[in-house]
Design a protein around this motif. Structure first.
Motif, short mmCIF file in Angstrom:
data_model
loop_
_atom_site.label_atom_id
_atom_site.label_comp_id
_atom_site.label_asym_id
_atom_site.label_seq_id
_atom_site.Cartn_x
_atom_site.Cartn_y
_atom_site.Cartn_z
N ASN A 37 -3.29 0.33 2.51
CA ASN A 37 -2.82 0.37 3.89
C ASN A 37 -3.86 0.00 4.93
OD1 ASN A 37 0.08 1.47 4.34
ND2 ASN A 37 -0.70 2.67 2.62
N TYR A 38 -5.13 0.26 4.64
CA TYR A 38 -6.15 0.15 5.69
C TYR A 38 -7.29 -0.81 5.39
CZ TYR A 38 -3.67 4.19 7.41
OH TYR A 38 -2.69 5.03 7.85
N LYS A 39 -7.21 -1.57 4.28
CA LYS A 39 -8.32 -2.50 4.02
C LYS A 39 -8.43 -3.49 5.18
CE LYS A 39 -5.29 -5.50 1.38
NZ LYS A 39 -4.77 -5.83 0.07
N ILE A 40 -9.58 -4.14 5.26
CA ILE A 40 -9.89 -4.95 6.44
C ILE A 40 -8.88 -6.08 6.67
CG2 ILE A 40 -11.50 -6.50 5.24
CD1 ILE A 40 -13.33 -6.18 7.76
N SER A 41 -8.27 -6.58 5.58
CA SER A 41 -7.33 -7.70 5.74
C SER A 41 -5.89 -7.23 5.96
CB SER A 41 -7.38 -8.59 4.50
OG SER A 41 -7.06 -7.80 3.36
N ALA A 42 -5.65 -5.91 5.90
CA ALA A 42 -4.27 -5.41 5.92
C ALA A 42 -3.54 -5.75 7.22
CB ALA A 42 -4.26 -3.90 5.69
N PHE A 43 -4.25 -5.69 8.33
CA PHE A 43 -3.62 -5.96 9.63
C PHE A 43 -3.10 -7.40 9.66
CE2 PHE A 43 -3.59 -7.20 14.08
CZ PHE A 43 -3.10 -6.08 14.75
N LYS A 44 -3.98 -8.32 9.26
CA LYS A 44 -3.63 -9.74 9.30
C LYS A 44 -2.53 -10.07 8.30
CE LYS A 44 -6.48 -13.63 8.44
NZ LYS A 44 -7.87 -14.07 8.54
N GLU A 45 -2.58 -9.42 7.12
CA GLU A 45 -1.61 -9.73 6.06
C GLU A 45 -0.31 -8.94 6.19
OE1 GLU A 45 -3.82 -8.76 2.57
OE2 GLU A 45 -5.28 -10.38 2.88
N ASP A 46 -0.22 -8.09 7.23
CA ASP A 46 0.96 -7.21 7.35
C ASP A 46 1.18 -6.41 6.08
OD1 ASP A 46 1.88 -7.32 9.89
OD2 ASP A 46 3.04 -9.14 9.57
N CYS A 47 0.09 -5.89 5.56
CA CYS A 47 0.10 -5.21 4.28
C CYS A 47 0.37 -3.72 4.51
CB CYS A 47 -1.29 -5.44 3.69
SG CYS A 47 -1.52 -4.84 2.08
N GLY A 48 1.10 -3.08 3.61
CA GLY A 48 1.32 -1.64 3.73
C GLY A 48 2.35 -1.30 4.79
N THR A 49 2.42 -0.04 5.14
CA THR A 49 3.44 0.47 6.06
C THR A 49 2.88 0.62 7.48
OG1 THR A 49 4.27 1.78 4.20
CG2 THR A 49 5.10 2.37 6.38
N TYR A 50 1.58 0.94 7.56
CA TYR A 50 1.01 1.39 8.84
C TYR A 50 0.90 0.27 9.89
CZ TYR A 50 -2.14 3.49 12.22
OH TYR A 50 -2.69 3.95 13.38
N PHE A 51 0.12 -0.77 9.60
CA PHE A 51 -0.12 -1.81 10.62
C PHE A 51 1.15 -2.53 11.07
CE2 PHE A 51 -4.64 -1.86 8.88
CZ PHE A 51 -5.17 -1.19 9.97
N PRO A 52 2.03 -2.93 10.13
CA PRO A 52 3.24 -3.63 10.59
C PRO A 52 4.03 -2.78 11.59
CG PRO A 52 3.02 -3.82 8.21
CD PRO A 52 1.95 -2.87 8.65
N GLU A 53 4.09 -1.47 11.33
CA GLU A 53 4.86 -0.58 12.19
C GLU A 53 4.21 -0.42 13.57
OE1 GLU A 53 7.65 2.36 13.48
OE2 GLU A 53 7.79 0.72 12.02
N VAL A 54 2.88 -0.23 13.61
CA VAL A 54 2.20 -0.08 14.91
C VAL A 54 2.30 -1.38 15.70
CG1 VAL A 54 0.01 0.40 16.07
CG2 VAL A 54 0.63 1.71 14.06
#
Length: 423
Positions: free
Chosen positions: A137-154
């Motif tokens: 959910n929180y690796k450095i590339s997760a925000f860019k890759e829309d990975c996991g539940t957290y970043f896409p939702e925020v």
């Protein structure tokens, strides 16, 4: 959202029980800062300042005084000497000391409940899956890759999760800057997520508030590592570039270390030992390392100081909102409630047998505050309207354990207060 981001992963990727996905409304009461998880035993502990176990639970289920005495006795918890040096990551235990981490404590406790129900094991082995969930959910590339539940939702619903910065705080930051102070923003978040937060919270001009922005700072390592262990890097389109040999000018950087930052501050201020005041909300990642390794002044943002003020006397309840104090109109709400299961963040009684005389003792979390913080405040808003030359009383000033709390100490620490009689 943080709870869901971990639970989704455990259930879909690691085959854990689907019951973990549903949360009873009152189950968040389990979340209390300062808990230590004994990973292999599946026990959560609340420690006294001398390392004695004050309260404990196995999974989410509270242990009785008798069970605590039987398991831990009246002696210092076995890992206390390492944990009190703020080593929060070890194969044996994990320390929960900030709100971002806390939902993970509830999830781990429920995992223990679920494993007990299904196969009653003695040693638990779920932690590696928890670490994988955090990574995912929180690796450095997760925000860019829309990975996991957290970043896409925020990203899709920032208003649902983020509160805008009060005008008084923005004004205060501008005042500090025009008074010639150098303003730094140091966060362990990567630059892309930091930008989303800051644009939403401060506005699109947020970079104008700060002279130096450091993202992916990987605290507490930012303070404890040397320049060659953790060099600064420049960023291009949120990608980290090659390592810098030194830090020569203000700007936006990634990773880095406090030693080279301090060299730049000397250059910028023209002073041999410029004073740094560092604000943070995590004892482990912010306050302890900034004080211990860098000897900076530290201001702990301690929302538990609001937990005291949640009771609005009956007669004021009909008053219009604008007459009430700054914090009253929307109280009580998470995370400022006092956990029923864990009690006060600041004080507790030693577990004793029935009818024994009660001994009240400060918690380990409380002791750390007066040891490593210069002062503790409930929010930035609480000090934003003060004159810039206001003189705060420090914790160390008269070695009083309560001197540094602004605007006032928590009632649990004051003598002869009703609040000290813990139910």
């Amino acid at each position: 959202l943080i709870y869901d981001s971990f639970a989704q992963y455990l259930v879909t990727e690691k085959g854990y029980d689907e019951d973990l996905l549903t949360l009873a409304p009152d189950s968040l009461d389990f979340c209390c800062k300062g808990l230590v998880l004994e990973i292999e035993e599946g026990n959560f502990l609340k420690l006294a300042e001398d390392g004695t176990v004050l309260r404990a639970s196995h999974g989410t289920k509270s242990m009785t005084s008798e069970e605590i005495l039987e398991t831990y006795g009246r002696r210092e918890w076995k890992h206390f000497n390492t944990v009190s040096g703020m080593v929060s990551r070890s194969a044996k235990y994990y320390l929960y000391d900030n709100y971002f981490d806390l939902p993970g404590a509830l999830l781990c406790a429920r995992v223990v409940d679920s494993l007990d129900q299904h196969d009653g094991q003695k040693k638990y082995d779920f932690w590696k899956d928890m670490v994988a969930a955090i990574q995912h959910n929180y690796k450095i590339s997760a925000f860019k890759e829309d990975c996991g539940t957290y970043f896409p939702e925020v990203k899709s619903h920032p208003d649902k999760y983020l509160q805008r910065c009060p005008e008084s705080v923005k004004k205060w930051l501008k005042q500090l800057k025009s008074a010639g102070k150098i303003l730094l923003l140091i966060t362990s978040s990567h630059s892309d997520y930091c930008r989303l937060l800051c644009e939403h919270i401060l506005g699109n001009d947020f970079e104008e508030y700060f002279d130096i922005v450091i993202t992916n700072a990987l605290k507490p390592g930012f303070f404890s590592h040397t320049p060659n262990q953790r060099p600064f890097r420049t960023l291009e389109n949120d990608e980290e570039q090659e390592a810098l040999l030194s830090l020569d000018k203000p700007g936006w950087y990634s990773q880095g270390n406090a030693i080279q930052l301090y060299e730049l501050l000397k250059k910028m201020t023209g002073k041999l030992d410029p004073k740094v005041v560092y604000f943070g909300d995590s004892m482990h990642s912010d306050i302890f390392p900034a004080r211990h390794y860098s000897n900076w002044e530290t201001v702990l943002i301690l929302e538990e100081l609001l937990g005291d003020k949640v009771t609005v006397p009956a007669e004021t309840e009909s008053e219009p909102l604008e007459k009430k104090g700054k914090y009253e109109e929307d109280q009580p709400k998470a995370p400022y409630f006092v956990s029923k299961q864990w009690g006060s963040f600041f004080m507790d009684r030693l577990p004793g047998l029935e009818n024994a005389e009660e001994t009240l003792i400060r918690t380990w979390s409380c002791k750390c505050i007066s040891t490593y913080s210069t002062i503790a405040i409930p929010t930035l808003e609480a000090i934003a309207d003060l004159p810039l030359d206001y003189r705060f009383t420090r914790f160390s000033s008269n070695s009083s354990a309560t001197a540094g709390y602004y605007p006032s100490p928590p009632s649990a620490l004051l003598p002869n207060e009703e609040s000290v009689t813990m139910k």
